[in-house]
Design an enzyme around this catalytic site. Structure first.
Site, PDB file in Angstrom:
ATOM      1  N   HIS A 278       0.846  -1.201   0.000  1.00 53.45           N
ATOM      2  CA  HIS A 278       0.000   0.000   0.000  1.00 53.45           C
ATOM      3  C   HIS A 278       0.885   1.257   0.000  1.00 53.45           C
ATOM      4  O   HIS A 278       0.666   2.182  -0.779  1.00 53.45           O
ATOM      5  CB  HIS A 278      -0.932  -0.026   1.223  1.00 53.45           C
ATOM      6  N   GLU A 279       1.895   1.267   0.866  1.00 54.14           N
ATOM      7  CA  GLU A 279       2.802   2.426   0.930  1.00 54.14           C
ATOM      8  C   GLU A 279       3.530   2.613  -0.398  1.00 54.14           C
ATOM      9  O   GLU A 279       3.724   3.738  -0.852  1.00 54.14           O
ATOM     10  CB  GLU A 279       3.820   2.257   2.063  1.00 54.14           C
ATOM     11  N   HIS A 282       1.658   4.637  -2.861  1.00 54.73           N
ATOM     12  CA  HIS A 282       1.742   6.092  -2.749  1.00 54.73           C
ATOM     13  C   HIS A 282       2.932   6.655  -3.535  1.00 54.73           C
ATOM     14  O   HIS A 282       2.840   7.723  -4.121  1.00 54.73           O
ATOM     15  CB  HIS A 282       1.868   6.510  -1.280  1.00 54.73           C
ATOM     16  N   GLU A 356      -5.738   7.163  -0.871  1.00 60.28           N
ATOM     17  CA  GLU A 356      -5.738   5.929  -0.075  1.00 60.28           C
ATOM     18  C   GLU A 356      -6.439   4.796  -0.832  1.00 60.28           C
ATOM     19  O   GLU A 356      -5.965   3.668  -0.848  1.00 60.28           O
ATOM     20  CB  GLU A 356      -6.409   6.150   1.283  1.00 60.28           C
ATOM     21  N   ASP A 360      -4.659   1.326  -2.008  1.00 63.02           N
ATOM     22  CA  ASP A 360      -5.200   0.004  -1.676  1.00 63.02           C
ATOM     23  C   ASP A 360      -5.311  -0.857  -2.934  1.00 63.02           C
ATOM     24  O   ASP A 360      -4.926  -2.025  -2.950  1.00 63.02           O
ATOM     25  CB  ASP A 360      -6.598   0.141  -1.043  1.00 63.02           C
TER      26      ASP A 360
HETATM   27 ZN   LIG Z   1      -1.912   5.275   2.681  1.00 67.09          ZN
END
Ligand SMILES: [Zn+2]
Length: 417
Positions: A278-279, A282, A356, A360
């Site tokens: 997930h990170e 970003h 976010e 995901d």
């Molecule tokens: Zn996040």
């Protein structure tokens, strides 16, 4: 007599407070109505006792938050509308002759007072609230040295930035908005490079991730995402609190991943990979750069507007003040800007939530499964006693992350390959 403008600004400030109180009430009423309902993703994983505990924690945090915000609002009203600012300003101007010197004393004195006023709240939060819910692992000694260290570092940075900005204002009266913007942008970038090397080690101990297998897997999965990971480290966050987290640092192509030791204790390897995927999203989706760019554009507009307003010099008059130093006027401007920016809170929350969702989705595509990330989110929100029943309006207004139940529901709907 108070000038009309001062009344208007005070009225707007009270309106912002009223709005915040209303949202808070809405959120707490929603919680007391639904707090006992087990959200479907948590069924079989969480017992009723933990559910009650999340409600208690949310209420307790909200209560101290309310007391703190009432207190700081009163101090602010007294300072800006009750004559304290003028008194402080003339007191400071008697202490130093130079423009930069006066500005330095002004901001450093104010920071010191602000830190001192926050001490009782910080103590209460750490040693009463967090202690009661068994999150706190800090000691009074760690708390105190943290306070001294962050005060010293903060004061040093603030002094450097203030001296830099005020010198630019003095040297270039017509174009300082541009120079100040460039200067602040450079300081931000420099801190992004230097903070992990110079500042963070003063508070935490970093070491290579002890689980070598996991470190290899992390590098491999991140490599699949096109991210080059130089180091995977763990940090002794458990010395202060049981709250857990993981983050990426580093600008450019080479990154460093930091895992809280608390996170390593709570999650299995698959779940940690899910969180890191997930990170990674970003970074790969450009969220970090987009956010930085957006921030810099807002900062440029802010610097230009500040120049426009401060050059005209009409701001003190709005507050019914005859004479005020440059830095004093900046404080007033900051307050007015925060009022004007308040209605934009939902916009920035919405943009953040959109990122976010995208991260995901990226994680599911990268790892080919959604279950580990879902399980990680359940664990994170259990360990941190998150509110599982926020009021939709409240979440819409403030939440930088989608509510955890919504995220898990959407993850379950994502087709994994
Ligand atoms: Zn996040």
């Amino acid at each position: 007599m108070m000038p009309a403008m001062k009344w208007l600004i005070l009225f707007l400030y009270l309106a912002v407070i009223a709005m915040r109180l209303w949202l808070r009430r809405l959120n707490l009423a929603h919680l007391s109505k639904h707090g006992h309902e087990m959200p479907p993703p948590f069924e079989g994983f969480v017992d009723q006792e933990l559910l009650e505990k999340t409600t208690d924690y949310t209420l307790a945090k909200s209560r101290i938050g309310l007391i703190e915000s009432i207190f700081s609002s009163l101090v602010l009203v007294l300072f800006l509308f009750g004559g304290l600012l003028e008194w402080y300003d003339s007191w400071v101007s008697a202490l130093a002759d130079s423009f930069v010197g006066q500005g330095l004393i002004f901001v450093l004195g104010l920071t010191l007072v602000q830190t001192a006023l926050d001490i009782p709240f910080s103590l209460y939060r750490t040693f009463v609230l967090e202690e009661r819910f068994r999150f706190n692992t800090s000691t009074p000694q760690i708390w105190f040295t943290d306070l001294v260290k962050s005060l010293l570092i903060g004061a040093l940075l603030l002094a450097l930035v203030t001296a830099g900005v005020l010198s630019l204002v003095q040297v270039s009266p017509d174009f300082w908005w541009l120079w100040v913007w460039v200067f602040l942008a450079l300081v931000t970038l420099l801190l992004m490079y230097l903070s992990p090397v110079l500042i963070e080690p003063l508070f935490f101990k970093f070491q290579p991730l002890q689980k070598e297998e996991l470190a290899k897997r992390v590098k491999y999965v991140m490599g699949q995402a096109g991210l080059q990971i130089e180091r995977v480290q763990q940090v002794d966050a458990s010395r202060r609190s049981k709250h857990s987290n993981a983050y990426f640092t580093g600008i450019g192509r080479v990154k460093r991943i930091v895992l809280f030791d608390t996170l390593l204790e709570q999650m299995d390897d698959d779940e940690i990979i899910g969180v890191l995927a997930h990170e990674a999203g970003h970074w790969k989706l450009g969220h970090i750069w987009k956010r930085l760019l957006g921030m810099e554009l807002v900062s440029l507009a802010g610097c230009w507007l500040a120049w426009l307003v401060l050059t005209r010099g009409s701001l003190p008059g709005w507050f019914g003040i005859d004479h005020l130093s440059f830095v004093g006027q900046v404080i007033l401007l900051g307050f007015v800007a925060s009022l004007a920016g308040f209605p934009l809170t939902p916009l920035s929350s919405w943009l953040s939530r959109r990122h976010e969702w995208q991260a995901d989705r990226f994680a599911v595509e990268l790892t080919g499964e959604s279950r580990p990330l879902s399980k990680a989110l359940v664990k994170l929100s259990c360990e941190n006693l998150s509110n599982w029943h926020p009021h939709p309006h409240y979440a819409w207004f403030y939440y930088s992350h989608p509510p955890v139940t919504a995220r898990i529901a959407r993850l379950a709907g994502m087709v994994s390959t």
